[in-house]
Scaffold this active site. Structure first.
Site, short mmCIF file in Angstrom:
data_model
loop_
_atom_site.label_atom_id
_atom_site.label_comp_id
_atom_site.label_asym_id
_atom_site.label_seq_id
_atom_site.Cartn_x
_atom_site.Cartn_y
_atom_site.Cartn_z
N ASP A 7 0.89 -1.17 0.00
CA ASP A 7 0.00 0.00 0.00
C ASP A 7 0.93 1.22 0.00
O ASP A 7 1.44 1.61 1.05
CB ASP A 7 -0.89 -0.02 1.25
CG ASP A 7 -1.86 1.15 1.28
OD1 ASP A 7 -2.21 1.66 0.20
OD2 ASP A 7 -2.25 1.55 2.39
N GLU A 68 -1.06 -1.16 -4.90
CA GLU A 68 -2.31 -0.42 -5.07
C GLU A 68 -2.16 0.59 -6.18
O GLU A 68 -1.19 1.35 -6.24
CB GLU A 68 -2.71 0.28 -3.77
CG GLU A 68 -4.13 0.84 -3.87
CD GLU A 68 -4.62 1.41 -2.55
OE1 GLU A 68 -4.84 0.61 -1.62
OE2 GLU A 68 -4.78 2.63 -2.46
N ASP A 141 -2.78 1.06 7.03
CA ASP A 141 -1.94 0.82 5.85
C ASP A 141 -1.46 -0.64 5.81
O ASP A 141 -1.35 -1.23 4.74
CB ASP A 141 -0.73 1.75 5.84
CG ASP A 141 -1.12 3.19 6.13
OD1 ASP A 141 -1.20 3.98 5.19
OD2 ASP A 141 -1.37 3.51 7.31
#
Lengths: 189, 189
Positions: A7, A68, A141
């Site tokens: 992430d 991501e 996260d």
């Protein structure tokens, strides 16, 4: 299949490693957050992030790195730094000869919770449940990175089939993929 | 002072190397464009760009790398890839232990032409004149990279003084800047 989920971020970059295959309960191998100091120059923060992701790749040897896919128009203030962090993580994967798969936040949310608009708490709850963790991964996260890895374990093979079909159709033929950069340089005078 | 200017991009990344100092006519050392194939996977394009920038750093040994600061809200379609390209170029500079200076397009245009809203043709014309080149550098990305390097040669020292003052004031103390990443990893179970 072992997946390293990333992430991306400069202040906090979540990571999570998951083992699994479609249709089975995945196993969490590791989870954490890479932090770089906001006072540092941008290029040094990118260097720290790159070093940390390279170390994770060496330690966990994932088959795929799932990152991501950030849409910069959604978060103007930090989108630039987030995109740079994602680029550096993808570069580290390429240098370790690992393929990168990109998933949008709504894809990840839909895969883990059945709802593409799930909030952070719902995602953390489902990640904790799906992976059978004793406690919820923190911060968000880290949970997001695990969700990303689970998403790829479950959805990746279908994406890969589409991709193989595209390659068979002549797009991005693998033979071409490892050639050296074609760049032109000339003396200015 | 030798400056490597980078106009970041994945399809075309302009580069230009300039020698000079404030108040003097700068000299162009080299100029060109790094291209990566759009059919390649994003991570492989970033890898090719990183390899090419690293090679330029080795060949030209600049004192500073000047990179265009991109504002993603201005070019939604390609901003993400451009930011990633800029991040990878900055990473290559950090790995070669070279500082990175960021300049906005309007700063560069103002420095080279006296007009922050100059168009591409005006920038190319002024770059050709200022550097005393026999012909205009092409494509525009290559001319932009030279303009960026000239901008830094002329404006960098003033920026550096501001920065040194900030560091002396306690922001980003150099002692801290080379520490290893602080990232936390815990086994998931």
């Amino acid at each position: 299949m072992r997946v390293l989920g990333i992430d991306p971020g400069l202040t906090r970059c979540g990571w999570g490693v998951v083992d699994g295959r479609p249709g089975a309960r995945p196993t969490a191998i590791g989870v954490g957050v890479i932090r770089t100091l906001p006072e540092l120059d941008l290029e040094l923060r990118l260097l720290e992030l790159h070093t940390a992701v390279t170390a994770l790749l060496r330690e966990h040897r994932p088959d795929v790195v799932a990152v991501e896919r950030v849409f910069t128009q959604n978060n103007k203030g930090t989108g630039h730094a987030t995109a740079q962090a994602a680029g550096v993580a993808a570069l580290a994967a390429a240098q370790a000869d690992r393929p990168v798969a990109w998933h949008t936040p709504s894809e990840v949310k839909a895969a883990i919770s059945g709802n593409g608009r799930a909030d952070k708490e719902q995602v953390t709850l489902m990640v904790t449940r799906v992976l059978g963790l004793a406690e919820a991964p923190k911060p968000a996260d880290a949970a997001d990175a695990l969700a990303l890895a689970v998403c790829h374990v479950w959805r990746g093979p279908a994406q890969q089939r589409l991709r193989s079909a595209a390659i068979a159709g002549g797009i991005g033929a693998p033979v071409v993929q490892r050639t050296l950069p074609r760049w032109q340089g000339v003396a200015a005078r």
